[in-house]
Write a protein that holds these residues in place. Structure first.
Motif, PDB file in Angstrom:
ATOM      1  N   LEU A  51      46.311  39.159  34.723  1.00  0.00           N
ATOM      2  CA  LEU A  51      47.439  39.331  35.634  1.00  0.00           C
ATOM      3  C   LEU A  51      48.763  39.326  34.877  1.00  0.00           C
ATOM      4  O   LEU A  51      49.684  40.080  35.214  1.00  0.00           O
ATOM      5  N   ALA A  52      48.877  38.477  33.854  1.00  0.00           N
ATOM      6  CA  ALA A  52      50.130  38.398  33.099  1.00  0.00           C
ATOM      7  C   ALA A  52      50.323  39.594  32.174  1.00  0.00           C
ATOM      8  O   ALA A  52      51.463  39.926  31.823  1.00  0.00           O
ATOM      9  N   SER A  53      49.257  40.253  31.777  1.00  0.00           N
ATOM     10  CA  SER A  53      49.378  41.394  30.865  1.00  0.00           C
ATOM     11  C   SER A  53      50.024  42.603  31.526  1.00  0.00           C
ATOM     12  O   SER A  53      50.607  43.449  30.844  1.00  0.00           O
ATOM     13  N   GLY A  54      49.914  42.720  32.857  1.00  0.00           N
ATOM     14  CA  GLY A  54      50.483  43.861  33.554  1.00  0.00           C
ATOM     15  C   GLY A  54      49.605  45.082  33.561  1.00  0.00           C
ATOM     16  O   GLY A  54      50.027  46.137  34.062  1.00  0.00           O
ATOM     17  N   VAL A  55      48.389  44.971  33.057  1.00  0.00           N
ATOM     18  CA  VAL A  55      47.450  46.091  33.004  1.00  0.00           C
ATOM     19  C   VAL A  55      46.097  45.586  33.488  1.00  0.00           C
ATOM     20  O   VAL A  55      45.629  44.518  33.056  1.00  0.00           O
ATOM     21  N   SER A  56      45.478  46.328  34.389  1.00  0.00           N
ATOM     22  CA  SER A  56      44.179  45.928  34.906  1.00  0.00           C
ATOM     23  C   SER A  56      43.097  46.165  33.857  1.00  0.00           C
ATOM     24  O   SER A  56      43.336  46.751  32.801  1.00  0.00           O
ATOM     25  N   ALA A  58      40.749  48.185  34.054  1.00  0.00           N
ATOM     26  CA  ALA A  58      40.489  49.621  33.955  1.00  0.00           C
ATOM     27  C   ALA A  58      41.615  50.376  33.259  1.00  0.00           C
ATOM     28  O   ALA A  58      41.561  51.601  33.163  1.00  0.00           O
ATOM     29  N   GLY A  59      42.648  49.667  32.801  1.00  0.00           N
ATOM     30  CA  GLY A  59      43.766  50.308  32.124  1.00  0.00           C
ATOM     31  C   GLY A  59      44.861  50.763  33.053  1.00  0.00           C
ATOM     32  O   GLY A  59      45.799  51.434  32.612  1.00  0.00           O
ATOM     33  N   GLU A  60      44.795  50.425  34.315  1.00  0.00           N
ATOM     34  CA  GLU A  60      45.820  50.828  35.280  1.00  0.00           C
ATOM     35  C   GLU A  60      46.968  49.838  35.250  1.00  0.00           C
ATOM     36  O   GLU A  60      46.767  48.611  35.204  1.00  0.00           O
ATOM     37  N   ARG A  61      48.183  50.365  35.298  1.00  0.00           N
ATOM     38  CA  ARG A  61      49.364  49.517  35.266  1.00  0.00           C
ATOM     39  C   ARG A  61      49.537  48.801  36.597  1.00  0.00           C
ATOM     40  O   ARG A  61      49.458  49.421  37.660  1.00  0.00           O
ATOM     41  N   LEU A  62      49.803  47.492  36.533  1.00  0.00           N
ATOM     42  CA  LEU A  62      49.949  46.694  37.745  1.00  0.00           C
ATOM     43  C   LEU A  62      51.367  46.809  38.289  1.00  0.00           C
ATOM     44  O   LEU A  62      52.342  46.811  37.516  1.00  0.00           O
ATOM     45  N   PRO A  63      51.525  46.917  39.611  1.00  0.00           N
ATOM     46  CA  PRO A  63      52.872  46.981  40.198  1.00  0.00           C
ATOM     47  C   PRO A  63      53.627  45.679  39.992  1.00  0.00           C
ATOM     48  O   PRO A  63      53.048  44.626  39.694  1.00  0.00           O
ATOM     49  N   MET A  70      47.851  42.198  43.223  1.00  0.00           N
ATOM     50  CA  MET A  70      46.610  41.533  43.623  1.00  0.00           C
ATOM     51  C   MET A  70      45.638  42.532  44.249  1.00  0.00           C
ATOM     52  O   MET A  70      44.427  42.493  43.984  1.00  0.00           O
ATOM     53  N   ARG A  71      46.129  43.436  45.060  1.00  0.00           N
ATOM     54  CA  ARG A  71      45.239  44.419  45.686  1.00  0.00           C
ATOM     55  C   ARG A  71      44.755  45.449  44.662  1.00  0.00           C
ATOM     56  O   ARG A  71      43.643  45.973  44.800  1.00  0.00           O
ATOM     57  N   THR A  72      45.575  45.733  43.663  1.00  0.00           N
ATOM     58  CA  THR A  72      45.114  46.646  42.612  1.00  0.00           C
ATOM     59  C   THR A  72      43.946  46.039  41.838  1.00  0.00           C
ATOM     60  O   THR A  72      42.994  46.741  41.456  1.00  0.00           O
ATOM     61  N   LEU A  73      44.009  44.725  41.617  1.00  0.00           N
ATOM     62  CA  LEU A  73      42.924  44.042  40.916  1.00  0.00           C
ATOM     63  C   LEU A  73      41.739  43.732  41.824  1.00  0.00           C
ATOM     64  O   LEU A  73      40.694  43.287  41.329  1.00  0.00           O
ATOM     65  N   GLY A  74      41.910  43.913  43.128  1.00  0.00           N
ATOM     66  CA  GLY A  74      40.837  43.588  44.057  1.00  0.00           C
ATOM     67  C   GLY A  74      40.787  42.138  44.461  1.00  0.00           C
ATOM     68  O   GLY A  74      39.775  41.690  45.039  1.00  0.00           O
ATOM     69  N   TRP A  75      41.863  41.389  44.191  1.00  0.00           N
ATOM     70  CA  TRP A  75      41.914  39.972  44.561  1.00  0.00           C
ATOM     71  C   TRP A  75      42.590  39.844  45.924  1.00  0.00           C
ATOM     72  O   TRP A  75      43.723  39.399  46.046  1.00  0.00           O
ATOM     73  N   THR A  76      41.936  40.224  46.970  1.00  0.00           N
ATOM     74  CA  THR A  76      42.519  40.247  48.305  1.00  0.00           C
ATOM     75  C   THR A  76      42.209  38.951  49.033  1.00  0.00           C
ATOM     76  O   THR A  76      41.239  38.242  48.723  1.00  0.00           O
ATOM     77  N   ALA A  77      43.055  38.653  50.013  1.00  0.00           N
ATOM     78  CA  ALA A  77      42.864  37.459  50.838  1.00  0.00           C
ATOM     79  C   ALA A  77      41.796  37.717  51.887  1.00  0.00           C
ATOM     80  O   ALA A  77      41.682  38.831  52.418  1.00  0.00           O
ATOM     81  N   VAL A  78      41.044  36.678  52.194  1.00  0.00           N
ATOM     82  CA  VAL A  78      39.952  36.761  53.167  1.00  0.00           C
ATOM     83  C   VAL A  78      40.377  36.021  54.429  1.00  0.00           C
ATOM     84  O   VAL A  78      40.785  34.855  54.374  1.00  0.00           O
ATOM     85  N   VAL A  79      40.282  36.716  55.575  1.00  0.00           N
ATOM     86  CA  VAL A  79      40.649  36.111  56.855  1.00  0.00           C
ATOM     87  C   VAL A  79      39.523  35.177  57.296  1.00  0.00           C
ATOM     88  O   VAL A  79      38.338  35.522  57.172  1.00  0.00           O
ATOM     89  N   PRO A  80      39.855  33.973  57.777  1.00  0.00           N
ATOM     90  CA  PRO A  80      38.803  33.077  58.272  1.00  0.00           C
ATOM     91  C   PRO A  80      37.962  33.750  59.354  1.00  0.00           C
ATOM     92  O   PRO A  80      38.447  34.578  60.131  1.00  0.00           O
TER      93      PRO A  80
END
Length: 658
Positions: A51-56, A58-63, A70-80
């Motif tokens: 997360l701190a590197s700024g690159v996923s 897969a080599g994609e640049r993080l916003p 978080m959504r680019t990395l697939g770390w999404t929140a789960v609704v109860p």
């Protein structure tokens, strides 16, 4: 800001404080639960680095936005399960989780550097010069990190080692996963969840926040989310032309607090090119001591100052803060004793005593209240100090405020009382407040290295001799005297320190850098050849009691045989000064009797009147020390009731209460 009521636009119900805080509390619990799940699920050193590197991977640049990264990395929140939560609320939870994980990277780098350079033998708290150099080299930007930060992380690792008998692998093993924070950052949402606009009837004072809140703690459908209008009163510090941004909601203490960010156009501060500065030195008894300095041009620039200091004393507030600290420590000790008793009862298999449980709950409540009072008092002290410095800079037409860098200052080895007072100071908050207030007027705030500022004479750079004050009313080595035979400068050590701080800030301003972590200008290194003495000039503002013999009024002529008049005599002399000025400076007979013989000079002309500092238990004297030494004969004359006028009795009378 605090919200006192809201309006449900669907049901038409007027929500008072309790109902409004309850609904915001339900929203806060949902956001905190989802954010905590994201943080706990990705609390590992490898994922923090990604997360701190700024690159996923897969080599994609993080916003830059945390929730988008978080959504680019697939770390999404789960609704109860079984609940309905809008996607904008999930976005807020992911934003808060991303901010927590990003902020942990800096702590992780510090812990990694401490563990990599852990001494194989010896005390890690007493590293050698080579070990300190290796530690700073192993940490990113380690040269700018204060030594106190490394020591605190070392103590944290030592506590872990004492419990688990081995060193931690990284930060994620050393610390448990943090929570999402009991707040709702609406900055990550859009207009479908929250909007903030100024009131049409009074846009300068009021604003309206419209936010969708749940009507029940477990919303099941979309209909369980109602838009609520909250009218808030803007503080006078927010200009009418300022742009308002989405706030952060924080239910705290039965109230709804809103942190409203706003943007105001201000003059741009300069990194260098300053010719006039004000500098301040921190103190324990006198909170701030400072003055004005000017840098002259030419081939050999010189720093000039009149040596006239300005003092900010908050003895009453500091004494109150000390009393609250002692009270909080007393409550904490009693609560710890009751917890020990309850632990013993549970260990023996007994049911906890209800009386002890009730008393413990009361102590904890009282301790939280006292802690809140301490926080509010420290905030007021910090704001007052910031206003004092900014107003002084504006009056002196200075473009920079120089402060000493005390991040490395630690309260150790100085005695129990002094250690506690150093730990309770609000220096960091003062710097943050003065940066905020100075930015409105285009005044830069520069942090200057503090090493040697109280050790050397500002006139000749000779090492000072520190000793007790000549009046012997202030404890400690408060006074400084220059041993150089051609200088002989003698003053309060804080008065000498602010001159060195300001001179160092002006002479090293080309070495100023911007610390992008907090937006502060910092001078991280100094050059010994650039440290030049400060030249003292005459004060620019006239003093009627220090004027020449042909320009002094009669009241000042009567004061030539003694020190500056005290409060017991200033009122009568003020009347003479007014009559002398109204008459065009004509000679007038001196009716005031001459004062007694002057005491030995305490120092130079800028020596300030001593004051009494708060003791360890917060007690302060309610009377200032007398202006002249008390003698038994003087005291007897002051307490007696003579039939005739006694000049000695009047001048030896103590000063009244302040």
């Amino acid at each position: 800001m605090i919200a006192f009521r809201g309006f449900d636009t669907v049901s038409g119900e007027v929500l008072k404080v309790a109902a409004l805080v309850e609904r915001v509390g339900w929203l806060t619990v949902l956001v905190e639960t989802m954010a905590g799940g994201v943080v706990g699920g990705h609390w590992s050193r490898a994922e923090l680095a990604v997360l701190a590197s700024g690159v996923s991977r897969a080599g994609e640049r993080l916003p830059s936005n945390a929730w988008m990264a978080m959504r680019t990395l697939g770390w999404t929140a789960v609704v109860p399960a079984g609940l309905y939560v809008p996607d904008r609320v999930r976005r807020v939870a992911e934003e808060q989780a991303g901010r927590v994980l990003r902020s942990a990277e800096w702590r992780a780098a510090l812990v990694d550097a401490v563990l990599e350079t852990w001494p194989a033998a010896g005390d890690p708290m007493k590293r050698s010069v080579e070990e300190w150099a290796a530690l700073r080299a192993a940490c990113p930007q380690g040269a700018a990190v204060p030594a106190s930060v490394f020591r605190s992380r070392t103590r944290q690792v030592l506590r872990f080692l004492a419990v688990h008998r081995h060193l931690p692998a990284d930060l994620c093993e050393l610390e448990a996963a943090p929570g999402g924070g009991r707040q709702v950052a609406l900055a990550a949402a859009d207009k479908q969840l929250a909007t903030l606009a100024r009131c049409e009837d009074d846009p300068a004072r009021y604003a309206v926040l419209t936010v969708r809140l749940p009507v029940r703690p477990d919303p099941r459908t979309r209909g369980d989310w109602h838009p609520v209008r909250i009218r808030i009163r803007l503080p006078p510090t927010i200009d009418a032309a300022a742009a308002l941004h989405a706030p952060t909601l924080r239910p705290l203490g039965g109230r709804l607090r809103l942190d409203v960010a706003h943007t105001t156009a201000v003059p741009k501060t300069r990194r260098d090119g300053h010719t006039r500065a004000v500098a301040f030195d921190y103190g324990l008894n006198t909170l701030l001591t400072g003055g004005t300095l000017t840098l002259t041009g030419g081939t050999q620039p010189t720093v000039l100052t009149d040596g006239q200091p300005a003092f900010l004393r908050t003895n009453g507030a500091l004494a109150k803060a000390d009393r609250l600290r002692v009270h909080a420590e007393h409550l904490w000790t009693k609560a710890a004793h009751l917890e020990l008793l309850l632990g013993g009862q549970r260990a023996r298999g007994l049911h906890p005593d209800p009386a002890i449980v009730t008393k413990l709950a009361g102590l904890r409540t009282e301790h939280s209240r006292v802690s809140g009072r301490r926080r509010r008092l420290n905030a007021e002290i910090s704001k007052a100090a910031a206003r004092f410095m900014v107003d002084h800079a504006r009056a002196a037409q200075a473009s920079v405020i120089c402060l000493e860098d005390l991040r490395d200052m630690e309260s150790r080895g100085k005695g129990r009382t002094l250690n506690t007072r150093l730990s309770s100071s609000v220096r960091g908050q003062i710097v943050a407040d003065v940066r905020h207030q100075a930015a409105r007027h285009g005044i830069a705030v520069v942090i200057v290295p503090a090493r040697g500022t109280s050790r050397f004479c500002p006139r000749c750079l000779t090492a000072f001799r520190h000793h007790a004050a000549p009046d012997s009313t202030r404890p400690g080595w408060k006074w400084a005297t220059c041993p150089h035979p051609d200088c002989g400068y003698s003053a309060d050590r804080d008065v000498a320190a602010w001159q060195r701080i300001g001179a160092r800030g002006l002479q090293h301003q080309h070495l100023t850098v911007l610390d992008r972590a907090n937006g502060t200008y910092v001078i991280r290194r100094t050059v010994q050849d650039l440290d030049q003495p400060v030249q003292h000039t005459k004060p620019t503002h006239p003093d009627p009691f220090e004027a020449g013999p042909d320009e002094r009024p009669p009241c000042a002529q009567a004061a030539t045989q003694g020190p500056r008049p005290t409060r017991s005599t200033i009122s009568s002399r003020t009347g003479q000064w007014s009559r002398w000025k109204a008459s065009g400076g004509a000679a007038a007979p001196v009716t005031h009797p001459p004062p007694p013989a002057a005491r030995p000079a305490a120092g130079t002309a800028h020596d300030e009147h001593p004051h009494t500092a708060p003791t360890a238990r917060g007690q302060t004297r309610r009377r200032l020390p007398p202006a002249h030494p008390r003698h038994p004969a003087h005291t007897a004359a002051a307490t007696a009731k003579p039939e005739t006028f006694s000049p000695k009795a009047e001048h030896s009378a103590p000063v009244g209460k302040t």
